[in-house]
Scaffold this active site. Structure first.
Site: not given
Ligand code: NAP
Ligand code: GCO
Length: 284
Positions: A148, A161
């Site tokens: 991230s 986080y």
């Molecule tokens: P999201 O929409 O919150 O989806 C996360 C998924 O993980 C959901 O299906 C969630 O289910 C599941 N999950 C949570 N806790 C779990 C557990 N204990 N066991 C199994 N599954 C679990 O997140 P996203 O935005 O798609 O992001 C996916 C990954 O990329 C995350 O690791 C996030 O930190 C990372 N990321 C996201 C962004 C962004 O901007 N979106 C940027 C950088 C990194 P629930 O609905 O039950 O929580």
């Molecule tokens: C926040 C956001 C970010 C994104 C992502 C950025 O609250 O700043 O949730 O953390 O999820 O990780 O790369």
């Protein structure tokens, strides 16, 4: 088309994406399926697994899905044993499952801190550990972690986080160091700010209908002045899962629209009429 592009094929590979009922995990799985892989995924409850199965079926993808909480080693060990028996040994593991809690650190409870660390850092350890015995025998395996912007930067309210995602960067490097000898490559995807349910609160319109201040802020920090779409990450996810990346190991590849290269501009200078994105229905 020449043979070179076959290096990007995932034909016949078994790909396990954790937490892949929606969001980035679903996007990675769709990209992998379209690149020839068999899809395996888990989520935290049956409702979400069913939701994910419906999403895959809608796209003509036959996926194997089961309930498994990545923080529970017994559930993960059973999940992996079931997958190895019913689908095959895992060639690609994407440690995608993640949560975030946006709470000022001085107000965050130890329980809240631990919940984030457990899913975002210990979960990838547990899932990687469960897959490694078969992976070490098989070779030609990819482990991809979900890092991230917070693997590099801090910001208010995301202490747990950021600590988890910073730790995940080093876990990525350590799996590379310890298991590269088995022809296992461990890298990480470092997304910028992507439109998914996890970031939806940061884009919510204000009571007066104006943009969320954080939405305006992030656009002022992104050269393209837009949030990422899950589709933006699919190509990198396939690349890091394919033989084309066999000599890349221990790296976090940032895919952030330029945020990490740009000092940003005054949010007040932005012209919302020029924004080319965000229909919240797309943030699936
Ligand atoms: P999201 O929409 O919150 O989806 C996360 C998924 O993980 C959901 O299906 C969630 O289910 C599941 N999950 C949570 N806790 C779990 C557990 N204990 N066991 C199994 N599954 C679990 O997140 P996203 O935005 O798609 O992001 C996916 C990954 O990329 C995350 O690791 C996030 O930190 C990372 N990321 C996201 C962004 C962004 O901007 N979106 C940027 C950088 C990194 P629930 O609905 O039950 O929580
Ligand atoms: C926040 C956001 C970010 C994104 C992502 C950025 O609250 O700043 O949730 O953390 O999820 O990780 O790369």
């Amino acid at each position: 088309m020449g043979d070179f592009l076959k290096n990007f094929s995932l034909e016949g590979k078994v790909a396990w994406i954790t937490g892949a009922s929606y969001g980035l995990g679903l996007a990675y799985a769709v990209a992998y399926a379209e690149s020839g892989a068999k899809i395996v995924f888990n989520d935290i409850n049956q409702e979400l697994v069913d939701k994910g199965m419906a999403e895959y079926k809608k796209r003509g993808i036959e996926a194997y899905g089961a309930v498994c909480d990545v923080t529970k080693e017994d559930q993960v060990q059973k999940f992996v044993a079931d997958v190895e028996a019913k689908v095959g040994t895992i060639d690609i593991l994407v440690n995608n499952a993640g949560i975030i809690k946006r709470i000022p650190m001085h107000e965050m409870s130890v329980e809240q801190w631990n919940q984030v660390i457990d899913v975002d850092l210990t979960g990838p350890f547990i899932c990687s550990k469960a897959g490694l015995p078969a992976m070490m025998k098989k070779g030609s395996v990819k482990i991809i972690n979900a890092c991230s912007m917070m693997s590099e930067f801090g910001r208010e309210t995301v202490s747990a986080y950021a600590a988890a995602k910073g730790g995940l960067k080093m876990l990525t490097r350590n799996i590379c160091s310890e298991y590269g000898q088995y022809n296992i490559q461990c890298n990480a995807i470092g997304p910028g700010y992507i439109a998914t349910p996890q970031t939806a609160p940061l884009r919510e319109k204000q009571a007066d209908g104006s943009m969320h201040p954080f939405d305006r802020f992030i656009r002022s920090k992104t050269p393209a002045q837009r949030w990422g779409k899950t589709e933006d990450l699919m190509g990198l996810a396939v690349f890091l899962a394919s033989p084309a990346s066999d000599f890349i190991n221990g790296q976090v590849v940032y895919i952030d629209g330029g945020i990490s290269a740009y000092i940003g501009q005054d949010p007040g200078n932005l012209d919302p009429s020029k924004f080319t994105d965000i229909d919240e229905s797309q943030a699936q």
